[in-house]
Write an enzyme that holds these catalytic residues in place. Sequence first.
Site, PDB file in Angstrom:
ATOM      1  N   ARG A 119       0.653  -1.227  -0.062  1.00  0.00           N
ATOM      2  CA  ARG A 119      -0.005  -0.105  -0.017  1.00  0.00           C
ATOM      3  C   ARG A 119       0.600   1.207   0.082  1.00  0.00           C
ATOM      4  NH1 ARG A 119      -3.889  -0.107   4.481  1.00  0.00           N
ATOM      5  NH2 ARG A 119      -4.214  -2.355   4.074  1.00  0.00           N
ATOM      6  N   LYS A 154      -5.670  -2.920  -7.747  1.00  0.00           N
ATOM      7  CA  LYS A 154      -5.294  -1.625  -6.844  1.00  0.00           C
ATOM      8  C   LYS A 154      -6.678  -1.062  -6.512  1.00  0.00           C
ATOM      9  CE  LYS A 154      -2.709   2.495  -6.986  1.00  0.00           C
ATOM     10  NZ  LYS A 154      -1.436   3.125  -7.413  1.00  0.00           N
ATOM     11  N   ASP A 203       6.079  11.030  -9.073  1.00  0.00           N
ATOM     12  CA  ASP A 203       6.406  10.348  -7.559  1.00  0.00           C
ATOM     13  C   ASP A 203       7.417   9.050  -7.974  1.00  0.00           C
ATOM     14  OD1 ASP A 203       5.784   9.833  -5.242  1.00  0.00           O
ATOM     15  OD2 ASP A 203       3.922   8.889  -5.690  1.00  0.00           O
TER      16      ASP A 203
HETATM   17  N1  LIG Z   1       1.485  -4.557 -10.398  1.00  0.00           N
HETATM   18  C1  LIG Z   1       1.999  -4.800  -9.292  1.00  0.00           C
HETATM   19  N2  LIG Z   1       2.388  -6.312  -8.810  1.00  0.00           N
HETATM   20  C2  LIG Z   1       2.792  -6.473  -7.583  1.00  0.00           C
HETATM   21  N3  LIG Z   1       2.724  -5.485  -6.464  1.00  0.00           N
HETATM   22  C3  LIG Z   1       2.407  -4.257  -6.761  1.00  0.00           C
HETATM   23  C4  LIG Z   1       2.033  -3.787  -8.216  1.00  0.00           C
HETATM   24  N4  LIG Z   1       1.494  -2.454  -8.229  1.00  0.00           N
HETATM   25  C5  LIG Z   1       1.814  -2.091  -6.653  1.00  0.00           C
HETATM   26  N5  LIG Z   1       2.388  -3.300  -6.239  1.00  0.00           N
HETATM   27  C6  LIG Z   1       2.904  -3.063  -4.628  1.00  0.00           C
HETATM   28  O1  LIG Z   1       1.815  -2.148  -3.947  1.00  0.00           O
HETATM   29  C7  LIG Z   1       2.570  -1.075  -3.444  1.00  0.00           C
HETATM   30  C8  LIG Z   1       1.729   0.270  -3.566  1.00  0.00           C
HETATM   31  O2  LIG Z   1       1.106   0.405  -4.994  1.00  0.00           O
HETATM   32  P1  LIG Z   1       1.169   1.835  -5.482  1.00  0.00           P
HETATM   33  O3  LIG Z   1       0.648   1.654  -7.041  1.00  0.00           O
HETATM   34  O4  LIG Z   1       2.514   2.682  -5.517  1.00  0.00           O
HETATM   35  O5  LIG Z   1       0.080   2.546  -4.821  1.00  0.00           O
HETATM   36  P2  LIG Z   1      -0.100   4.011  -3.982  1.00  0.00           P
HETATM   37  O6  LIG Z   1      -0.741   4.782  -5.146  1.00  0.00           O
HETATM   38  O7  LIG Z   1      -0.908   3.919  -2.928  1.00  0.00           O
HETATM   39  O8  LIG Z   1       1.256   4.507  -3.641  1.00  0.00           O
HETATM   40  C9  LIG Z   1       3.722  -0.835  -4.365  1.00  0.00           C
HETATM   41  O9  LIG Z   1       4.777  -0.271  -3.415  1.00  0.00           O
HETATM   42  C10 LIG Z   1       4.106  -2.227  -4.519  1.00  0.00           C
HETATM   43  O10 LIG Z   1       4.855  -2.674  -3.545  1.00  0.00           O
HETATM   44 MG   LIG Z   2       3.133   4.341  -4.326  1.00  0.00          MG
END
Ligand SMILES: Nc1ncnc2c1ncn2[C@@H]1O[C@H](COP(=O)(O)OP(=O)(O)O)[C@@H](O)[C@H]1O
Ligand SMILES: [Mg+2]
Length: 316
Positions: A27, A48, A142
């Site tokens: 997250r 997500k 970001d």
């Molecule tokens: N496609 C994916 N496959 C596996 N894990 C993911 C993927 N996308 C995100 N994550 C995990 O989820 C975390 C949060 O996702 P993220 O898109 O950065 O969300 P936020 O917008 O809340 O920052 C990431 O830091 C990663 O660890």
């Molecule tokens: Mg993120």
Amino acid sequence: MSWPPKSPSGLIGAEIAGYQVECELGRGGMAVVYRARDLRLGRTVALKLLAPEFTRNDAFRRRFAQESRVAAAIDHPNIVPVFEAGETDGILYIAMCYVPGQDLRALIDQEGPLPVPAALRITAQLASALDAAHARELVHRDVKPANVMVAKGVDSDHPEHVYLTDFGLAKKSLSLTGFTTAGEFVGTLDYVAPERIAGRPVDGRSDLYSLACVVHEMLAGAPPFRRADQLELLWAHQYDPPPALGERRPDIPAALDEVLARALAKAPDDRYDSCLEFVGALRDAVAGSVPRLRTPTVVDRVPPPEPPSWARPFLT
Ligand SMILES: Nc1ncnc2c1ncn2[C@@H]1O[C@H](COP(=O)(O)OP(=O)(O)O)[C@@H](O)[C@H]1O
Ligand SMILES: [Mg+2]
């Protein structure tokens, strides 16, 4: 399905828009990402979901909806493919390719500073993704280790495959940005470019600055500026020279500090023009000083999956 769930594990096993939630993957500031099963196609995806505390906030809803469109618009091997996005029962979701691996935040926390060749390979892939976004006049805004996924690569020449994720803050370049947009800085200020702090227009060179902070962190174990309080940190990004890597990494040539210093220049005009130009300069700086041999990274140590039982008789 009730939203928000009554407990953090309340979604495990739930079905959302044809996806069965299996476990939480991570997250960030805005969302929770789960591993889920696409029940129609029988494949694993990363699902997500906009975090429950933001579901009633229009600015976050718009941003979340925009994220999927931005990421889907850039077809690039180092950007996670988006399969689908939508809303069901008030839950905003994005289904995307599941990346089996760790994010770079976890990798650095676990491994500490990375070997120079591994750091350069990771940087080159991120640079390629960023230049592709910039060519479409999109600024990611970001770039940080938590938004980089590192998976096992295809072969020993490509030991890792890196994905830039989280286009939740992406914007058209040259837009004016201060700290005024809802929740813009819910996370860390460790990677933010000086022009963003000053509210001046941003373009791809702001991402280049953040990328250089990430490179510094991969090599030194910590981002270039660390301060006890947030205001001091903002001041440091705007006025302090970046520290040399040599103290922490005697194996790193001084020329690399010069390259990082240019990418971390306070004025965008003083930086490299593109992320790949930055990578080229990094490679030139280490040429000759780093053995050309492949250096293992953590993904090498992940044991390969067991072959299926039907295949074992064929394997010797
Ligand atoms: N496609 C994916 N496959 C596996 N894990 C993911 C993927 N996308 C995100 N994550 C995990 O989820 C975390 C949060 O996702 P993220 O898109 O950065 O969300 P936020 O917008 O809340 O920052 C990431 O830091 C990663 O660890
Ligand atoms: Mg993120």
